[in-house]
Design a protein around this motif. Structure first.
Motif, PDB file in Angstrom:
ATOM      1  N   THR A   1      -5.469   8.755   4.107  1.00 48.32           N
ATOM      2  CA  THR A   1      -5.745   7.672   3.155  1.00 48.32           C
ATOM      3  C   THR A   1      -5.085   6.381   3.597  1.00 48.32           C
ATOM      4  O   THR A   1      -5.720   5.309   3.627  1.00 48.32           O
ATOM      5  CB  THR A   1      -5.252   8.063   1.751  1.00 48.32           C
ATOM      6  N   LEU A   2      -3.798   6.444   3.956  1.00 47.15           N
ATOM      7  CA  LEU A   2      -3.088   5.242   4.379  1.00 47.15           C
ATOM      8  C   LEU A   2      -3.634   4.696   5.694  1.00 47.15           C
ATOM      9  O   LEU A   2      -3.706   3.466   5.888  1.00 47.15           O
ATOM     10  CB  LEU A   2      -1.600   5.534   4.508  1.00 47.15           C
ATOM     11  N   ALA A   3      -4.041   5.579   6.610  1.00 49.00           N
ATOM     12  CA  ALA A   3      -4.593   5.129   7.889  1.00 49.00           C
ATOM     13  C   ALA A   3      -5.891   4.354   7.671  1.00 49.00           C
ATOM     14  O   ALA A   3      -6.124   3.308   8.308  1.00 49.00           O
ATOM     15  CB  ALA A   3      -4.820   6.322   8.811  1.00 49.00           C
ATOM     16  N   ARG A   4      -6.747   4.850   6.774  1.00 50.14           N
ATOM     17  CA  ARG A   4      -7.995   4.141   6.502  1.00 50.14           C
ATOM     18  C   ARG A   4      -7.724   2.772   5.870  1.00 50.14           C
ATOM     19  O   ARG A   4      -8.361   1.772   6.211  1.00 50.14           O
ATOM     20  CB  ARG A   4      -8.888   4.986   5.595  1.00 50.14           C
ATOM     21  N   LEU A   5      -6.779   2.729   4.923  1.00 50.96           N
ATOM     22  CA  LEU A   5      -6.473   1.463   4.266  1.00 50.96           C
ATOM     23  C   LEU A   5      -5.846   0.470   5.244  1.00 50.96           C
ATOM     24  O   LEU A   5      -6.130  -0.741   5.182  1.00 50.96           O
ATOM     25  CB  LEU A   5      -5.536   1.708   3.087  1.00 50.96           C
ATOM     26  N   LEU A   6      -4.996   0.958   6.149  1.00 51.61           N
ATOM     27  CA  LEU A   6      -4.416   0.070   7.153  1.00 51.61           C
ATOM     28  C   LEU A   6      -5.478  -0.483   8.093  1.00 51.61           C
ATOM     29  O   LEU A   6      -5.411  -1.656   8.505  1.00 51.61           O
ATOM     30  CB  LEU A   6      -3.352   0.814   7.968  1.00 51.61           C
ATOM     31  N   ALA A   7      -6.462   0.338   8.426  1.00 52.40           N
ATOM     32  CA  ALA A   7      -7.541  -0.143   9.295  1.00 52.40           C
ATOM     33  C   ALA A   7      -8.356  -1.239   8.604  1.00 52.40           C
ATOM     34  O   ALA A   7      -8.843  -2.168   9.254  1.00 52.40           O
ATOM     35  CB  ALA A   7      -8.446   1.025   9.685  1.00 52.40           C
TER      36      ALA A   7
ATOM     37  N   PRO B   1      -0.258   9.767  -4.275  1.00 52.75           N
ATOM     38  CA  PRO B   1      -0.382   8.862  -3.125  1.00 52.75           C
ATOM     39  C   PRO B   1      -1.559   9.174  -2.214  1.00 52.75           C
ATOM     40  O   PRO B   1      -1.879   8.362  -1.342  1.00 52.75           O
ATOM     41  CB  PRO B   1       0.947   9.071  -2.388  1.00 52.75           C
ATOM     42  N   GLY B   2      -2.195  10.325  -2.394  1.00 54.76           N
ATOM     43  CA  GLY B   2      -3.332  10.653  -1.545  1.00 54.76           C
ATOM     44  C   GLY B   2      -4.638  10.043  -2.005  1.00 54.76           C
ATOM     45  O   GLY B   2      -5.655  10.132  -1.296  1.00 54.76           O
TER      46      GLY B   2
END
Length: 447
Positions: free
Chosen positions: A280-286, A423-424
């Motif tokens: 989830t965080l990786a997609r949002l950072l991208a 958080p997920g």
């Protein structure tokens, strides 16, 4: 000259009185049980698609405008087991299943009584008369109270009327003959009544379990709607007390290292929810590379490097080795190396060793080095770093910090030093970071 009554010999065998009525009653009771089952399914799961009800009630079954759905979702579709407002309510269709099931057992094993066994038929007649009274009451409610008709309900009440007629016809309206055998005998009648009662209790127990499960599903759906609501997410976050910041001087970040918002993730590489948070965080950072930064800390539930036994899971053997592998990748390839191997470990989570590190073979132990080499990291440097005291100490510092903060089940995530729930879920971060949805990419090139 009058003929003497013939005494039936034992070898003549028993002949079931009025077999046609018996078999018709069996078929009608079974049909009533089936229709009640479909009505129950639709009551407990309005979005379901019982085939018979859809044929009777229409293809819009489950929508508020459908009369069947309106009736089955009204308060009249439930029977309260008490006068208190909090009394348990059970679906009337489930009670109908118990009713038809009992009569099915009776006609299947006993059927119409003989003239010398008519007393055993009285409880059945009383039950049927009570059932007809209930059917008349429900028909009245649909006509005058709800002013909507449920076709499936009408079929069930119609079958009940037919069954009542057959029960009346089954009664021996004549005097007993001297040569007529007793049917049913006390043993058969009592066994059938007992079997029918036990079957009814079983139905009732299953009905209660289904109803409670339905209530739990509804409560869970309502809870999900609440916790996914942006206002609730922000309220829950705002009420939390921040912890004291604990970033290292050489902290590695995913995302913009100087971003205003900081996310810190304590995770375990064998934890499925940790992998979900990472994705989830990786997609949002991208999508939003400058909005926030993410630091990862190790909290493996593995006795090899974590002495705290108070985990809320059974433990994750070899999770400590996975944590050392990421730190070895940092030593070997810097932030990019650690980032790449972390993503690969979560991607191949099911391939991670599931036994303690000391029990693994040399081939199994070499798996992390092989994956590091696959990412372009120098294998010799990686293997030396993996066994180094510096890497072991860095993982131990994270574990000690997690223990100091009282963290148990992973993942545990902080945003600006306040703990984040769920958080997920993407909705959590969109609410807390106030992320704007990306504009859809146009298929036409801009001039």
């Amino acid at each position: 000259m009058r003929r003497a009554p013939r005494v039936i010999a034992a070898e003549d065998g028993f002949r079931q009185p009025r077999p046609m009525i018996r078999w018709l009653a069996i078929v009608v009771a079974a049909a009533g049980w089936f229709v009640s089952l479909e009505l129950l399914q639709q009551t407990l799961n309005p979005g379901g698609t019982p085939p018979f009800l859809r044929a009777v009630c229409g293809n819009d079954l489950g929508e508020a405008a459908n009369p069947c759905s309106a009736v089955l979702q009204s308060s009249y579709a439930y029977i309260a087991l008490g006068d208190a407002p909090s009394a348990l309510r059970v679906p009337a269709a489930g009670v109908g299943m118990i009713y038809f099931g009992f009569l099915l057992v009776w006609f299947l094993f006993v059927g119409p009584p003989g003239a010398r066994g008519w007393l055993w038929h009285i409880p059945v007649l009383l039950l049927v008369i009570g059932g007809v009274g209930q059917s008349i009451g429900y028909l009245y409610i649909m006509q005058f109270e709800l002013q909507q008709w449920c076709g499936g309900c009408a079929v069930a009440h119609g079958l009940n009327g037919v069954l009542a007629t057959l029960a009346l016809l089954a009664f021996p309206w004549r005097a007993a003959r001297a040569d007529e055998p007793v049917h049913p005998r006390a043993r058969l009648a009592m066994a059938t009544l007992t079997c029918g009662t036990l079957l009814g209790l079983l139905h009732f127990a299953i009905l209660i379990m289904l109803f409670v499960a339905g209530l739990q599903n509804v409560a869970q759906e309502q809870l999900v709607r609440i916790v996914d609501d942006p206002e609730f997410i922000r309220w829950d976050y705002d009420r939390r007390i921040p912890v004291e910041p604990f970033l290292r001087a050489d902290e590695l970040f995913d995302g913009n290292p100087v971003a205003a918002r900081t996310v810190v993730v304590f995770s375990d590489f064998r934890c499925p929810h940790c992998a979900e948070v990472h994705r989830t965080l990786a997609r949002l950072l991208a999508e939003h590379p400058d909005q926030f930064r993410v630091a990862y800390r190790h909290a493996p539930q593995d006795a090899e490097c974590n002495p705290d036994p108070n985990w809320r899971a059974a433990g994750h053997p070899s999770a400590c080795a996975a944590a050392r592998a990421v730190e070895a990748a940092r030593v070997t390839g810097g932030a990019a190396g650690a980032h790449a191997l972390r993503g690969l470990l979560y991607e191949r989570q099911r391939q991670l060793p599931r036994r303690p590190w000391r029990e693994l073979s040399d081939t199994e132990r070499s798996r992390f080095a092989e994956w590091a080499a696959e990412l372009g990291l120098d294998r010799t440097t990686f293997e030396a770093a993996f066994e180094s005291a510096a890497v072991t100490e860095r993982v131990a510092e994270d574990v000690a910090l997690a223990g100091k903060l009282g963290l148990r089940a992973m993942p545990v995530v902080f945003l600006d030093w306040k703990r984040v729930q769920n958080p997920g879920k993407r909705a959590t971060w969109e609410a807390l970071l106030e992320l704007q949805a990306l504009e859809p990419q146009s298929a036409e090139p801009q001039p």
